[in-house]
Write a protein that holds these residues in place. Sequence first.
Motif, mmCIF file in Angstrom:
data_model
loop_
_atom_site.group_PDB
_atom_site.id
_atom_site.type_symbol
_atom_site.label_atom_id
_atom_site.label_comp_id
_atom_site.label_asym_id
_atom_site.label_seq_id
_atom_site.Cartn_x
_atom_site.Cartn_y
_atom_site.Cartn_z
ATOM 1 N N ASP A 522 -63.601 131.310 -34.193
ATOM 2 C CA ASP A 522 -62.404 131.328 -33.345
ATOM 3 C C ASP A 522 -62.023 132.765 -32.986
ATOM 4 N N PRO A 523 -61.928 133.091 -31.689
ATOM 5 C CA PRO A 523 -61.570 134.462 -31.292
ATOM 6 C C PRO A 523 -60.208 134.908 -31.818
ATOM 7 N N PHE A 524 -59.291 133.947 -32.019
ATOM 8 C CA PHE A 524 -57.948 134.327 -32.470
ATOM 9 C C PHE A 524 -57.905 134.623 -33.969
ATOM 10 N N LEU A 525 -59.068 134.488 -34.633
ATOM 11 C CA LEU A 525 -59.166 134.910 -36.032
ATOM 12 C C LEU A 525 -59.769 136.306 -36.156
ATOM 13 N N ARG A 526 -60.102 136.911 -35.040
ATOM 14 C CA ARG A 526 -60.645 138.267 -35.084
ATOM 15 C C ARG A 526 -59.536 139.249 -35.434
ATOM 16 N N GLU A 527 -59.875 140.223 -36.274
ATOM 17 C CA GLU A 527 -58.884 141.218 -36.666
ATOM 18 C C GLU A 527 -58.378 141.970 -35.427
ATOM 19 N N PRO A 528 -57.076 142.028 -35.202
ATOM 20 C CA PRO A 528 -56.549 142.707 -34.013
ATOM 21 C C PRO A 528 -57.036 144.148 -33.867
ATOM 22 N N GLU A 529 -57.159 144.871 -34.988
ATOM 23 C CA GLU A 529 -57.597 146.262 -34.887
ATOM 24 C C GLU A 529 -59.047 146.337 -34.413
ATOM 25 N N ALA A 530 -59.870 145.341 -34.792
ATOM 26 C CA ALA A 530 -61.251 145.309 -34.305
ATOM 27 C C ALA A 530 -61.284 145.101 -32.795
ATOM 28 N N VAL A 531 -60.356 144.273 -32.293
ATOM 29 C CA VAL A 531 -60.267 144.065 -30.840
ATOM 30 C C VAL A 531 -59.835 145.357 -30.151
ATOM 31 N N ALA A 532 -58.832 146.026 -30.703
ATOM 32 C CA ALA A 532 -58.366 147.290 -30.112
ATOM 33 C C ALA A 532 -59.470 148.341 -30.127
ATOM 34 N N LEU A 533 -60.278 148.367 -31.186
ATOM 35 C CA LEU A 533 -61.379 149.317 -31.252
ATOM 36 C C LEU A 533 -62.405 149.022 -30.168
ATOM 37 N N ASP A 534 -62.666 147.734 -29.907
ATOM 38 C CA ASP A 534 -63.579 147.377 -28.815
ATOM 39 C C ASP A 534 -63.050 147.871 -27.470
ATOM 40 N N VAL A 535 -61.702 147.809 -27.299
ATOM 41 C CA VAL A 535 -61.115 148.312 -26.058
ATOM 42 C C VAL A 535 -61.332 149.816 -25.949
ATOM 43 N N ARG A 536 -61.071 150.532 -27.043
ATOM 44 C CA ARG A 536 -61.247 151.991 -27.013
ATOM 45 C C ARG A 536 -62.707 152.378 -26.793
ATOM 46 N N ASN A 537 -63.628 151.552 -27.273
ATOM 47 C CA ASN A 537 -65.060 151.819 -27.078
ATOM 48 C C ASN A 537 -65.589 151.292 -25.748
ATOM 49 N N GLU A 538 -64.654 150.775 -24.925
ATOM 50 C CA GLU A 538 -64.979 150.272 -23.583
ATOM 51 C C GLU A 538 -65.928 149.082 -23.606
ATOM 52 N N LYS A 539 -65.935 148.351 -24.709
ATOM 53 C CA LYS A 539 -66.737 147.134 -24.764
ATOM 54 C C LYS A 539 -66.000 145.959 -24.135
ATOM 55 N N ILE A 540 -64.676 145.986 -24.215
ATOM 56 C CA ILE A 540 -63.864 144.980 -23.536
ATOM 57 C C ILE A 540 -62.684 145.683 -22.878
ATOM 58 N N SER A 541 -62.083 145.005 -21.907
ATOM 59 C CA SER A 541 -60.937 145.572 -21.195
ATOM 60 C C SER A 541 -59.632 145.147 -21.855
ATOM 61 N N VAL A 542 -58.541 145.790 -21.466
ATOM 62 C CA VAL A 542 -57.214 145.443 -21.971
ATOM 63 C C VAL A 542 -56.869 144.006 -21.607
ATOM 64 N N ASP A 543 -57.146 143.620 -20.358
ATOM 65 C CA ASP A 543 -56.849 142.252 -19.922
ATOM 66 C C ASP A 543 -57.685 141.231 -20.690
ATOM 67 N N TYR A 544 -58.951 141.540 -20.951
ATOM 68 C CA TYR A 544 -59.833 140.624 -21.678
ATOM 69 C C TYR A 544 -59.343 140.456 -23.115
ATOM 70 N N ALA A 545 -58.885 141.536 -23.726
ATOM 71 C CA ALA A 545 -58.365 141.464 -25.096
ATOM 72 C C ALA A 545 -57.171 140.520 -25.169
ATOM 73 N N ARG A 546 -56.299 140.587 -24.186
ATOM 74 C CA ARG A 546 -55.111 139.717 -24.165
ATOM 75 C C ARG A 546 -55.534 138.269 -23.900
ATOM 76 N N ARG A 547 -56.404 138.082 -22.918
ATOM 77 C CA ARG A 547 -56.760 136.724 -22.491
ATOM 78 C C ARG A 547 -57.601 135.979 -23.528
ATOM 79 N N GLU A 548 -58.616 136.630 -24.079
ATOM 80 C CA GLU A 548 -59.575 135.947 -24.954
ATOM 81 C C GLU A 548 -59.211 136.030 -26.433
ATOM 82 N N TYR A 549 -58.469 137.072 -26.815
ATOM 83 C CA TYR A 549 -58.189 137.277 -28.239
ATOM 84 C C TYR A 549 -56.702 137.217 -28.596
#
Length: 573
Positions: A522-549
């Motif tokens: 489940d994407p909503f079980l992903r650690e929020p800081e891991a999602v933010a790190l993906d954003v900083r590493n340009e693996k996902i966008s800010v909008d994608y982080a909000r929508r999918e996670y």
Amino acid sequence: MTKTDPVTLELLNNALSAVMDEMMITTRRTGYSGSIKYLMDFSAALCDRDGRMIAQGVAMPHHLGAMPGAIEAVRAKFGDTLEPGDIVITNDPWEGSTHLPDIYLVKPIFWEDELVAYACHCSHHIDVGGRVPGSMAADSKSIHEEGLRIPPLKLYERGVEAEALTSIIRKNVRLPQMLMGDLRAQIVACGIGEREVRAMFDKYGREMIDLYWNELIDYGERLCRGAIQSIADGTYSFTDYVDDDGVTGEPLKIQVELTVSGDDLKIDFAGSSAQTPGAINSVMAWTLSAVYTVLRSILPRHAPNNDGAFRPVTVVAPEGSFVNATYPAACAARGVTGHRLDDALFGAFAVALPEKIPAASEGGNCSSRISGSQPDGKRFILQEVVCGSRGGRPNKDGVEGLVNPGQNLSNQPVEVVEAEFPVRINKYGFVPDSGGAGRYRGGLALMREWELLVDDVIFQQRSDRFLHAPWGVLGGKDGTLSKNVKNSGSADEERLPAKFVLNMNKHDRVLYVTPGSGGYGDPFLREPEAVALDVRNEKISVDYARREYGVVVDPATLELNTEATEALRSAHE
């Protein structure tokens, strides 16, 4: 001798592994083509005097099921008439190979004038003739369009080259020096296998070698049966698809059913699509290779690659289906079917063992052939693969820039391509927001764009997952679809099909984007800081982080907004 000891067994097992390593390292160092030097599209194996595989180096895991078939074909043809110095060659898909570019060499090994083993080697060759340079066109409709077909024949007889045969080979391929150079690398590798096996017999003697080789095979069987027995008895099914065959445009179904009964496993492909006009057909040896590759992936890491590991498995594939194609089926582009067989098999195992099996990888590397003439008139054929990523795992994210589990290829360095061929690589990198969302994210897609620097080029490509995305596991999302685009961003931009053969000219460009791999959990079980790190590493966008996670990241600072994230996720529940 009647008993083995574990120390000696491990020594001999490691000795066999070392022989495999030496055979493969030698191949890579002495081969001529990029297929050998950079992509590592080859494998080596040793079989005992009865044709049972006792060791295999897995530079190419998908050769696991093909090596025994090559030995079987050679033994069926020559029986006990082989002599010291003989080397047998074959590339016939119904007599030891899986498609024509894969050429197998088998060298009998003698010790004290008695046949004791076989060295076997397979390499993928850049061109073996046929209607299209590179011999890999997906739109061929018969094996006779695909190149030179060689039944098991003696390439060397008592150490003397069969010049009539090598002359025929040279005359029927577009780059004879390249092919013969790679073939010589295979010959040398088989010679190393012969030398080292004879040294083992000199050191230990036949009685001891026979005892320990038998025990190694039995050990492989015990490990496999133990792995099967850990799965609950039952039947587990999965369905996946190849998008099209390069000719009809119709999707082809792979239906697989696993039946576990104690420590026995039956794998049945009944319900899979019929043999097809295009060149994606899989002969039985290739289907077995996919089965053994996936099975080997769930065995303990230290399990040997030998005949014993496959004893507990029965494989059924309807004759005349595209997973057990009959003559004269075209099969040059069977690689895409092998990849999807892997996916379907892993999918079935994921039903049985969802806590252990990762999500789907990118679906199999794209394979391209770019051919024409250099500015000086010299013919060239560039073989490219684009390796994307793997799916999210039960405890980690998927990885990027790594070939799917069925192979061990690598992306060819940009510097090599541009130095050796009239081609420029304009784009090569990861694609954000492409890995399937999950508690453990799927690996990102990879893009690569080729620009041609000469006219009159034939560009052929075999790719897939344009219609059927890599699947997720336990609530993980699917990855993204792949695409081919000609002259991307220009006025004459054109979307290309997954499989094509096109004539192109100077400054034409082809952009290929691999699929993104599936997510795990489940994407909503992903650690929020891991999602933010993906954003900083340009693996996902800010909008994608909000929508999918359900994770809120400040677009200016790229820092995690914990309160907003908790509120968003609470609303989702």
